[in-house]
Design a protein around this motif. Structure first.
Motif, PDB file in Angstrom:
ATOM      1  N   LEU A  74       0.832  -1.197   0.000  1.00 44.95           N
ATOM      2  CA  LEU A  74       0.000   0.000   0.000  1.00 44.95           C
ATOM      3  C   LEU A  74       0.872   1.254   0.000  1.00 44.95           C
ATOM      4  O   LEU A  74       1.896   1.323   0.690  1.00 44.95           O
ATOM      5  CB  LEU A  74      -0.911   0.003   1.235  1.00 44.95           C
ATOM      6  N   GLU A  75       0.450   2.261  -0.734  1.00 49.21           N
ATOM      7  CA  GLU A  75       1.204   3.511  -0.823  1.00 49.21           C
ATOM      8  C   GLU A  75       0.877   4.404   0.364  1.00 49.21           C
ATOM      9  O   GLU A  75      -0.285   4.575   0.739  1.00 49.21           O
ATOM     10  CB  GLU A  75       0.859   4.237  -2.127  1.00 49.21           C
ATOM     11  N   THR A  76       1.903   4.997   0.966  1.00 53.30           N
ATOM     12  CA  THR A  76       1.716   5.947   2.063  1.00 53.30           C
ATOM     13  C   THR A  76       2.136   7.338   1.602  1.00 53.30           C
ATOM     14  O   THR A  76       2.876   7.499   0.630  1.00 53.30           O
ATOM     15  CB  THR A  76       2.536   5.543   3.299  1.00 53.30           C
ATOM     16  N   ARG A 122      -2.427   6.364   1.078  1.00 51.56           N
ATOM     17  CA  ARG A 122      -3.019   7.092  -0.044  1.00 51.56           C
ATOM     18  C   ARG A 122      -4.157   6.283  -0.643  1.00 51.56           C
ATOM     19  O   ARG A 122      -4.022   5.083  -0.872  1.00 51.56           O
ATOM     20  CB  ARG A 122      -1.967   7.364  -1.113  1.00 51.56           C
ATOM     21  N   VAL A 123      -5.276   6.946  -0.899  1.00 49.31           N
ATOM     22  CA  VAL A 123      -6.446   6.274  -1.476  1.00 49.31           C
ATOM     23  C   VAL A 123      -6.952   7.078  -2.662  1.00 49.31           C
ATOM     24  O   VAL A 123      -6.631   8.270  -2.817  1.00 49.31           O
ATOM     25  CB  VAL A 123      -7.575   6.112  -0.438  1.00 49.31           C
ATOM     26  N   GLN A 174     -10.333   3.765  -1.989  1.00 46.89           N
ATOM     27  CA  GLN A 174      -9.766   2.443  -2.205  1.00 46.89           C
ATOM     28  C   GLN A 174      -8.249   2.560  -2.343  1.00 46.89           C
ATOM     29  O   GLN A 174      -7.731   3.420  -3.049  1.00 46.89           O
ATOM     30  CB  GLN A 174     -10.364   1.801  -3.464  1.00 46.89           C
ATOM     31  N   ALA A 175      -7.532   1.672  -1.634  1.00 44.81           N
ATOM     32  CA  ALA A 175      -6.075   1.663  -1.684  1.00 44.81           C
ATOM     33  C   ALA A 175      -5.551   0.616  -2.665  1.00 44.81           C
ATOM     34  O   ALA A 175      -4.529   0.818  -3.320  1.00 44.81           O
ATOM     35  CB  ALA A 175      -5.495   1.401  -0.298  1.00 44.81           C
ATOM     36  N   ARG A 176      -6.232  -0.527  -2.722  1.00 44.22           N
ATOM     37  CA  ARG A 176      -5.923  -1.592  -3.665  1.00 44.22           C
ATOM     38  C   ARG A 176      -7.210  -2.361  -3.932  1.00 44.22           C
ATOM     39  O   ARG A 176      -8.227  -2.120  -3.286  1.00 44.22           O
ATOM     40  CB  ARG A 176      -4.856  -2.553  -3.099  1.00 44.22           C
TER      41      ARG A 176
END
Length: 599
Positions: free
Chosen positions: A402-404, A412-413, A418-420
């Motif tokens: 997941l990206e922060t 990040r969403v 949605q994150a993934r």
């Protein structure tokens, strides 16, 4: 008879092993935890008896004695364990009837939380037991009434509201009610912090059998990794749970300061942070027997908590200090003139406010904490509460891919939160893009409610984008409060318009009139025409009630309503419209700050 005694010990050991292997997990944990205590009393007595008689008849009856010892030891062991577990269960049941949760009742009796049994697969997995997770659960159930939802929470309590922990709970005249997390709202109505009654939730192990759907909560449990490829969450004890849809609403942990983190264990026992219901219970108990308590931090939590402790301190008889580096309370949020006024208000609540300094060192002196400040001042206190912000939990980022966000923190969403694929994020942990104000991360109750609700709707098949402008509120006791929306930053240019307040312009009066807007259920649009007026500044030293406009490139990006309630839809529309105005005195009239009636 030595052989008899050894055989008796072996039989006890074998019985314990069998019980540990075959019993349900909860009982297995209990027996393992209490092996030393539950070694059969009867077997010990028999062992002592046979040891005393070892000089008699050892020749004639060794074979009979050995057999009898094995049979008798096993029998007495079984009776002892059965009696122990039966009485313990009864005690746990009795504790539960006294208003305690199943988890707390079991922990009170056994000394350890029960080990929950989890289904191997769940339809909806919600990681986190706070407001965002609860709001998502309600949204999922609304769209999918037969949904089976598992909430994994590190907290010891089922989902509850956090705002009363630094507000109403401290102003209760009923100490026993406060200990049960019950409080009287500013409008005089009694309630507790929980969103639902305990019987609303089921045990995780019962969830698969709920043909009409259900919601299970697993407390004191942590998810340590996510496998988004196979949709698998792994718990701290190694348990794996496969999910169809997953929400991350883990929020964060309150920050501590290096000066306290690096201190001795003796000092750390007298230092705490503040965020959970358990923190309230602990601090409430501590303040029953201290002469002095010190709050570190001058933001929302620090200032609310200082006022609340000041209220209790005046009743019980202890002093309250508040220390922070800004030049006044809420110095990073309010314009300077309002910060100074707010600091005077906090002082009037019985708080010794010490501004423009930090704690450089801490030592022990006569069993108390000695705080050495940057200014050279020294403070003796019995306990320190650190309230300097929240560290967002992004521990699942690496395993989940997941990206922060490096600037704002959090995951990040996209616009749908949605994150993934099959993973959404809501609440404090979500870093989202605001079409009007840019990328943001918000740590307030209203955002938790609305983002959680939208994430839940999307998990259940919706495709909604997050465009809501969330608001927040803060109360410095029942007489001073404010609501705000947008970017509220004291570094921005501000324009304030104020009027003299009346007795009706308080949080207490607003709640009584039903005007306290949490912004969650009523994001209604205001259709009144916006006037074009001329900019003015705050002209009154008595900031009883008013409106502060925060500007960026001459456009309104934030609105703070000071002791003005029920007008949040107007402020929300202003943020959405992104207009520049000529006369803010006229704009302020939309909020009816000169009206003496709450309508």
């Amino acid at each position: 008879m030595f052989r008899c005694v050894r055989l008796c010990e072996h039989s006890s050991s074998i019985s314990r092993s069998l019980l540990n292997k075959n019993a349900p997990k909860t009982q297995a944990v209990i027996v393992s935890r209490y092996q030393d205590q539950v070694t059969p009393v009867h077997c010990k007595q028999n062992r002592a008896f046979y040891s005393q008689k070892a000089t008699f008849h050892s020749d004639q009856s060794s074979n009979y004695g050995s057999g009898f010892c094995i049979i008798g030891g096993t029998l007495f062991f079984g009776i002892g364990i059965y009696k122990y577990l039966t009485e313990s269960k009864a005690n746990a049941a009795e504790a539960q009837t006294q208003g305690k949760s199943v988890e707390q009742a079991t922990e009170d009796v056994f000394g350890v939380p029960p080990a929950a049994e989890f289904p191997s697969q769940v339809q909806y997995l919600l990681i986190g037991g706070g407001t965002a997770s609860y709001a998502a659960m309600r949204a999922i159930k609304k769209r999918d009434v037969t949904a089976k939802i598992l909430i994994i929470s590190e907290d010891s309590y089922p989902p509850y509201m956090r705002p009363p922990l630094s507000k109403e709970l401290w102003y209760s005249d009923d100490e026993e009610a406060a200990k049960k997390l019950q409080f009287k709202s500013w409008n005089g109505k009694w309630r507790d912090v929980y969103f639902e009654k305990p019987d609303y939730y089921c045990a995780p192990s019962d969830l698969p059998a709920k043909s009409e759907g259900g919601v299970a909560v697993a407390n004191n449990t942590r998810v340590v990794s996510l496998n988004p490829t196979d949709n698998i969450a792994t718990l701290k004890d190694g348990t794996e749970i496969k999910y169809d849809k997953c929400l991350i609403a883990t929020g964060g942990q309150p920050k501590n300061l290096p000066v306290f983190r690096k201190a001795s264990a003796e000092i750390q026992k007298k230092v705490s942070t503040y965020r959970t219901a358990s923190d309230f219970t602990e601090l409430n108990n501590i303040t029953d027997g201290v002469k002095s308590i010190t709050v570190i931090g001058g933001g929302f939590m620090g200032s609310e908590l200082a006022c609340a402790l000041g209220h209790k301190g005046q009743k019980v008889g202890f002093e309250v200090n508040q220390i922070f580096p800004e030049n006044g309370n809420m110095g990073n949020v309010l314009p300077e003139y309002l910060t100074k006024w707010t600091t005077s208000k906090v002082k009037s609540e019985g708080v010794n406010v010490i501004t423009d300094t930090v704690v450089n060192n801490v030592t022990m002196q006569d069993g108390r904490l000695k705080l050495q400040l940057r200014t050279g001042q020294e403070i003796l206190t019995d306990h320190v509460v650190v309230a300097v912000g929240l560290g967002i939990d992004t521990s699942l980022a690496e395993s989940g891919g997941l990206e922060t966000d490096e600037r704002f923190g959090g995951y990040r969403v996209n616009a749908e939160l949605q994150a993934r694929s099959n993973i959404w994020v809501a609440g404090d942990a979500s870093c989202f893009f605001d079409a009007k104000l840019g990328r943001r991360r918000v740590e307030h109750h209203d955002h938790a409610v609305v983002s959680g609700r939208l994430a839940g709707e999307n998990m259940a098949g919706g495709q909604k984008s997050y465009y809501h402008q969330s608001m927040f509120w803060s109360d410095l006791g029942p007489d001073v409060g404010y609501e705000a929306i947008g970017i509220i930053d004291s570094a921005l240019p501000t324009v304030g318009v104020f009027a003299k307040a009346t007795e009706k312009d308080t949080p207490k009066a607003a709640e009584g009139a039903g005007l306290r807007d949490d912004g969650a259920e009523n994001p209604a649009e205001n259709t009144e025409k916006q006037p074009t007026t001329t900019t003015t500044t705050a002209s009154s030293e008595e900031f009883g009630k008013g409106v502060v406009f925060y500007l960026r490139q001459q456009k309104v990006v934030g609105v703070l309503l000071w002791n003005v309630f029920g007008r949040m839809p107007i402020a929300r529309k202003m943020i959405r419209d992104q207009q520049a105005y000529d006369d803010y005195t006229e704009v302020a009239k939309l909020f009816k700050i000169h009206s003496e009636e709450l309508d």
